[in-house]
Scaffold this motif. Structure first.
Motif, mmCIF file in Angstrom:
data_model
loop_
_atom_site.group_PDB
_atom_site.id
_atom_site.type_symbol
_atom_site.label_atom_id
_atom_site.label_comp_id
_atom_site.label_asym_id
_atom_site.label_seq_id
_atom_site.Cartn_x
_atom_site.Cartn_y
_atom_site.Cartn_z
ATOM 1 N N LEU A 77 0.809 -1.082 -0.428
ATOM 2 C CA LEU A 77 0.106 -0.096 0.156
ATOM 3 C C LEU A 77 0.964 1.500 0.236
ATOM 4 O O LEU A 77 0.584 2.044 -0.509
ATOM 5 C CB LEU A 77 -1.041 0.084 0.971
ATOM 6 N N ASP A 78 1.774 1.199 0.822
ATOM 7 C CA ASP A 78 2.805 2.267 1.037
ATOM 8 C C ASP A 78 2.794 2.741 -0.828
ATOM 9 O O ASP A 78 3.610 3.935 -1.601
ATOM 10 C CB ASP A 78 3.616 2.509 1.835
ATOM 11 N N ASN A 79 3.462 1.358 -1.435
ATOM 12 C CA ASN A 79 4.487 2.012 -3.274
ATOM 13 C C ASN A 79 3.007 2.584 -3.555
ATOM 14 O O ASN A 79 3.072 3.441 -4.608
ATOM 15 C CB ASN A 79 4.343 -0.069 -3.698
ATOM 16 N N ILE A 80 1.787 2.517 -3.517
ATOM 17 C CA ILE A 80 0.641 2.281 -4.616
ATOM 18 C C ILE A 80 0.570 3.708 -3.589
ATOM 19 O O ILE A 80 0.481 5.020 -4.831
ATOM 20 C CB ILE A 80 -0.546 1.889 -3.751
ATOM 21 N N LEU A 81 0.817 4.801 -2.499
ATOM 22 C CA LEU A 81 0.041 5.655 -2.300
ATOM 23 C C LEU A 81 1.479 6.659 -2.951
ATOM 24 O O LEU A 81 0.899 7.598 -3.305
ATOM 25 C CB LEU A 81 -0.198 5.403 -0.519
ATOM 26 N N MET A 82 2.717 6.355 -2.723
ATOM 27 C CA MET A 82 3.516 7.655 -2.690
ATOM 28 C C MET A 82 3.980 7.389 -4.240
ATOM 29 O O MET A 82 3.655 8.652 -5.201
ATOM 30 C CB MET A 82 4.828 6.705 -2.737
ATOM 31 N N ALA A 83 3.689 6.051 -5.589
ATOM 32 C CA ALA A 83 2.476 6.031 -6.547
ATOM 33 C C ALA A 83 1.936 7.673 -7.651
ATOM 34 O O ALA A 83 2.544 8.390 -8.323
ATOM 35 C CB ALA A 83 2.965 5.067 -7.354
#
Length: 821
Positions: free
Chosen positions: A800-806
């Motif tokens: 989820l952190d990958n998605i949020l940052m992207a």
């Protein structure tokens, strides 16, 4: 095989009742009088040399019986193949203990004591002086000109120039600084490599392409997470070693243990009736089992070594990560015209794994490029041993390739299923490098049929229409992936006896690691002999019970290989029964047929019980006193011990096969992403398999969905994490890299099968254990891209952190090529 009563039907397997009632005994469940307990001392450093060890305090402790060092183990032994070829032992290969540990967590010594508490206390009392040595946990770091090496003599395996038949040895490989020019932008460097092959005109393919993509993608290292760790109980009786341990392959593991212990195969008895999973990590056992075996020799007592979950995280091994760069050119209709694949594989400092090289073969089969170049290199690091994990090389290669195919479809305006259908292998499709004017090819491929079936059953058109549409903070996306892997081998033996009581006694050398193949494959023989399953007894899991030569239970080969062997043994028994009936009742042998527990020519008949009695009376080849010349010597010993008990069916699979056997899977997934939190879940999933004739539907469904879940874990969360500075793992517990639970998977996952027989097998069956993995992983990654857009991630798993940052930055924000993050 005609109308079947057993093959293709569900049934109660011989192990089911014991498993659900808790009566099944795994290695740790056994007890022997006078048993000692062993504990391991693990290295705290990623690379070190033992300067000195003081064991005096431990030896003085009451209850301590022995301390085992690396120097006490048998030296590595050569391997002699079935063809008599001698393969030299690798003195730098993995052993059970080491005075130069090459990864944090590698066993250095072991203690045997009267109980585990005493053994653990003795471990704490031992003082070791380690000399720290250079280490590296990232393959790109060691490839830099000034990068450290995982071993004192190099960072890769190779052979001397111009000596292709020489034994492999450790070498040094370094890339030029200029090779790393684009690495900070996430583009994989393309430096020196170990393997290369090509076919077709690559430049012309790119020139004629409507879309050319150049993409980098990284997969993660992954633990196997087997339920049963590598525990083992060993003891000696009358010069024979008795070993209780989990393994994927019953018969094939005997040779491994004999080699590790420098024993004759006849002097090893393996008891492994139940094994708590393997996924490739213990295809023929685990070398750590030699620890209790040698300790038992030293003490004269049985020794139990129970491996903890944390120890299993180290010594159990992991799937190697692959970092891949793909340049792919597609025609306007989606046809893949040119493919240039460059892969860097992560390895431990021990035996090289072939994942990086094999990835190219799998990709070449699955997407059928008109022209292709494959380059690969595998680099040593100071991390746990790399082992095969379901679909080795194939899973990573497909996961690297699938996002490229999906992106090309979107740029060309082509349906995701259609682009895979136009590139799908058909019939005897070629794969891999060219040898002269020829390339290897598969026995059959019905992937297009699997895709078509999935489109209908998954309601693809409806789901596709709502992909990318926002509903508040939620957005859904649907993805499809194709996958393949090898699915069969040949040349193994079948063995059974029909006794005068009318029952069929099957000898199964297949490992029982949860796939049910140990009994499934033998229903072919029972079907051919006209016997109900209630009259079939299966002996398995104990090599003292006269088992036949059997394939390794790995690489999805068991169903294919051992149904062929069962068919051969049944054909042998039928021919003998026909001859017996003709001698007893008259007429020609060919006029008799097997049916309903007997044999008849329409007017005269005998029961199989009567045939068995006559076989004993006649002796010779009928009851096993005379055996075929082409069966393996392992089978010969077993059949000799069973001779004289009834009608023997024994034969080697000598059937022809035109091509290499592969199975295929099409996976369909729908995900829902919350763009405010980055959290996502899998709404639905469907897998459709092409793996020939289905032998046992319930087992098949468990395999295709269970292995899809394994793939889902690679997309969702599973990975290893290391501190780059200290070279130490930061995820040493199962929960820190856990596989998916029932809360992570769709509630109503479904499966289906094309169920078209493979034409190169008398039964038509192929294995299914491996192809679902990449299908499960890549279908979810493609569904995420359908929901969020391309270029949101460049490595798996996606959290989820990958998605949020992207989403916040409009581009991937993961460190693109750093290992173990």
């Amino acid at each position: 095989m005609g109308d079947n009563k057993l093959v293709g039907r569900n049934y109660t397997t011989p192990d089911l009742l014991a498993k659900v009632t808790g009566r099944a005994k795994y290695a740790e469940d056994f007890r022997v009088d006078g048993m000692l307990y062993a504990r391991l001392l693990l290295s705290p450093l990623p690379h070190a040399r033992v300067r000195s060890i003081d064991t005096s305090a431990a030896e003085a402790m009451p209850g301590v019986r022995a301390i085992l060092r690396a120097s006490d183990l048998p030296a590595p032994a050569d391997v002699v193949t079935d063809l008599g070829e001698r393969i030299a032992a690798n003195p730098k290969g993995e052993q059970a203990l080491s005075d130069e540990p090459l990864y944090a967590g590698e066993p250095v010594l072991a203690v045997a004591a009267v109980d585990e508490e005493t053994a653990a206390a003795a471990i704490e009392a031992i003082e070791i002086d380690f000399e720290p040595l250079p280490f590296v946990v990232d393959p790109l770091v060691t490839l830099r000109p000034d990068g450290p090496n995982a071993r004192t003599d190099g960072n890769c395996w190779g052979r001397p120039a111009g000596e292709p038949s020489a034994p492999i040895d450790v070498q040094v490989m370094k890339w030029a600084s200029a090779d790393f020019g684009e690495v900070d932008e996430g583009t994989l460097p393309e430096g020196e490599h170990q393997d290369e092959w090509a076919f077709g005109d690559l430049e012309a393919g790119f020139r004629d392409s409507a879309v050319v993509l150049d993409e980098t993608f990284s997969t993660a290292n992954n633990q196997h997470h087997v339920l049963e760790p590598r525990s083992a109980l060993a003891y000696w009786r009358n010069g024979k070693l008795y070993m209780h341990t989990g393994t994927q392959s019953t018969v094939q593991t005997v040779a491994s243990i004999a080699r590790w212990m420098r024993l004759d195969v006849e002097d090893v008895v393996l008891i492994t009736e139940y094994t708590g999973g393997g996924f490739g990590s213990r295809a023929t056992g685990a070398v750590i089992c030699t620890v209790p075996a040698v300790l038992s020799q030293m003490t004269g007592s049985p020794v139990m070594m129970r491996v903890s979950r944390e120890e299993e995280q180290y010594i159990g091994g992991i799937r190697p990560a692959l970092h891949g760069r793909v340049k792919a050119g597609f025609a306007s209709d989606g046809r893949l015209l040119a493919l240039d694949l460059f892969v860097v594989g992560e390895n431990s400092a021990y035996e090289p794994q072939g994942d990086a090289s094999f990835a190219g073969n799998i990709v070449s089969l699955l997407y059928q490029p008109r022209a292709m170049r494959s380059r690969a290199t595998t680099v040593l690091t100071n991390t746990p041993p790399r082992r095969a994990q379901s679909q080795p090389g194939g899973m990573q290669g497909i996961t690297i390739m699938e996002p490229v195919v999906s992106k090309a479809a979107r740029e060309l305006g082509i349906d995701q299923v259609d682009i895979r259908r136009v590139n799908a292998p058909v019939s005897k499709a070629p794969f891999g490098p060219a040898f002269g004017n020829n390339r290897a090819y598969c026995t059959s491929a019905f992937l297009r049929e699997a895709l078509d079936l999935g489109v209908e059953l998954f309601d693809w058109e409806t789901r596709k229409a709502r992909s990318g549409r926002r509903n508040g903070s939620k957005v859904r996306g649907s993805g499809v992936s194709v996958s393949t892997f090898v699915a069969g081998s040949t040349g193994f033996d079948g063995l059974f006896v029909i006794k005068p009581d009318g029952k069929m006694y099957v000898q199964s050398g297949v490992g029982n690691l949860g796939t049910e193949s140990f009994s499934d494959v033998h229903r072919v023989a029972a079907e051919m002999m006209g016997l109900p399953w209630e009259k079939v007894e299966v002996a398995w899991g104990d090599t003292s019970q006269n088992l036949p030569w059997t394939c390794v239970s790995g690489g999805s080969q068991t169903t294919h290989a051992m149904t062929r062997a069962a068919h051969a043994a049944a054909s042998d028994a039928i021919a003998k029964a026909q001859e017996i009936a003709a001698r007893a009742l008259g007429g020609s042998p060919a006029s008799y047929r097997i049916a309903d527990e007997g044999i008849t020519n329409g007017t005269r008949s005998m029961t199989l019980a009567e045939v068995a009695r006559r076989a004993v009376e006649l002796g010779g080849r009928y009851d096993g006193h005379e055996l075929p010349d082409d069966i393996n010597e392992f089978t010969t010993r077993s059949a000799t011990a069973l001779a004289g008990q009834g009608l023997m069916g024994v034969a080697r699979d000598a059937y022809s096969r035109d091509g290499t056997t592969f199975s295929f899977v099409a996976g369909f997934a729908e995900v829902e992403v919350d763009v405010e939190t980055g959290n996502y879940h899998i709404v639905d999933y469907m897998a459709v398999g092409d793996s020939g004739t289905i032998i046992h539907p319930r087992s098949y469904g468990g395999q295709i969905l269970g292995r899809s879940i394994l793939g889902m874990g690679h997309a969702l969360a599973q990975k290893t994490v290391y501190d780059q500075h200290y070279g130490l793992p930061l995820a040493t517990r199962m929960y820190q890299s856990r596989p998916p639970t029932i809360l992570d998977i769709p509630r109503n996952m479904k499966w289906e099968a094309v169920n078209l027989p493979d034409p190169e097998s008398p039964v038509g069956a192929k294995g299914i254990g491996e192809p679902p993995v990449a299908a499960g992983a890549a279908a979810i990654l493609n569904a995420l891209s359908a929901a969020l857009g391309d270029d949101m991630f460049r490595r798996s798993p996606v959290t989820l952190d990958n998605i949020l940052m992207a989403l916040e930055h409009g581009r991937p924000m993961q460190e693109p090529l750093t290992a173990h993050i």
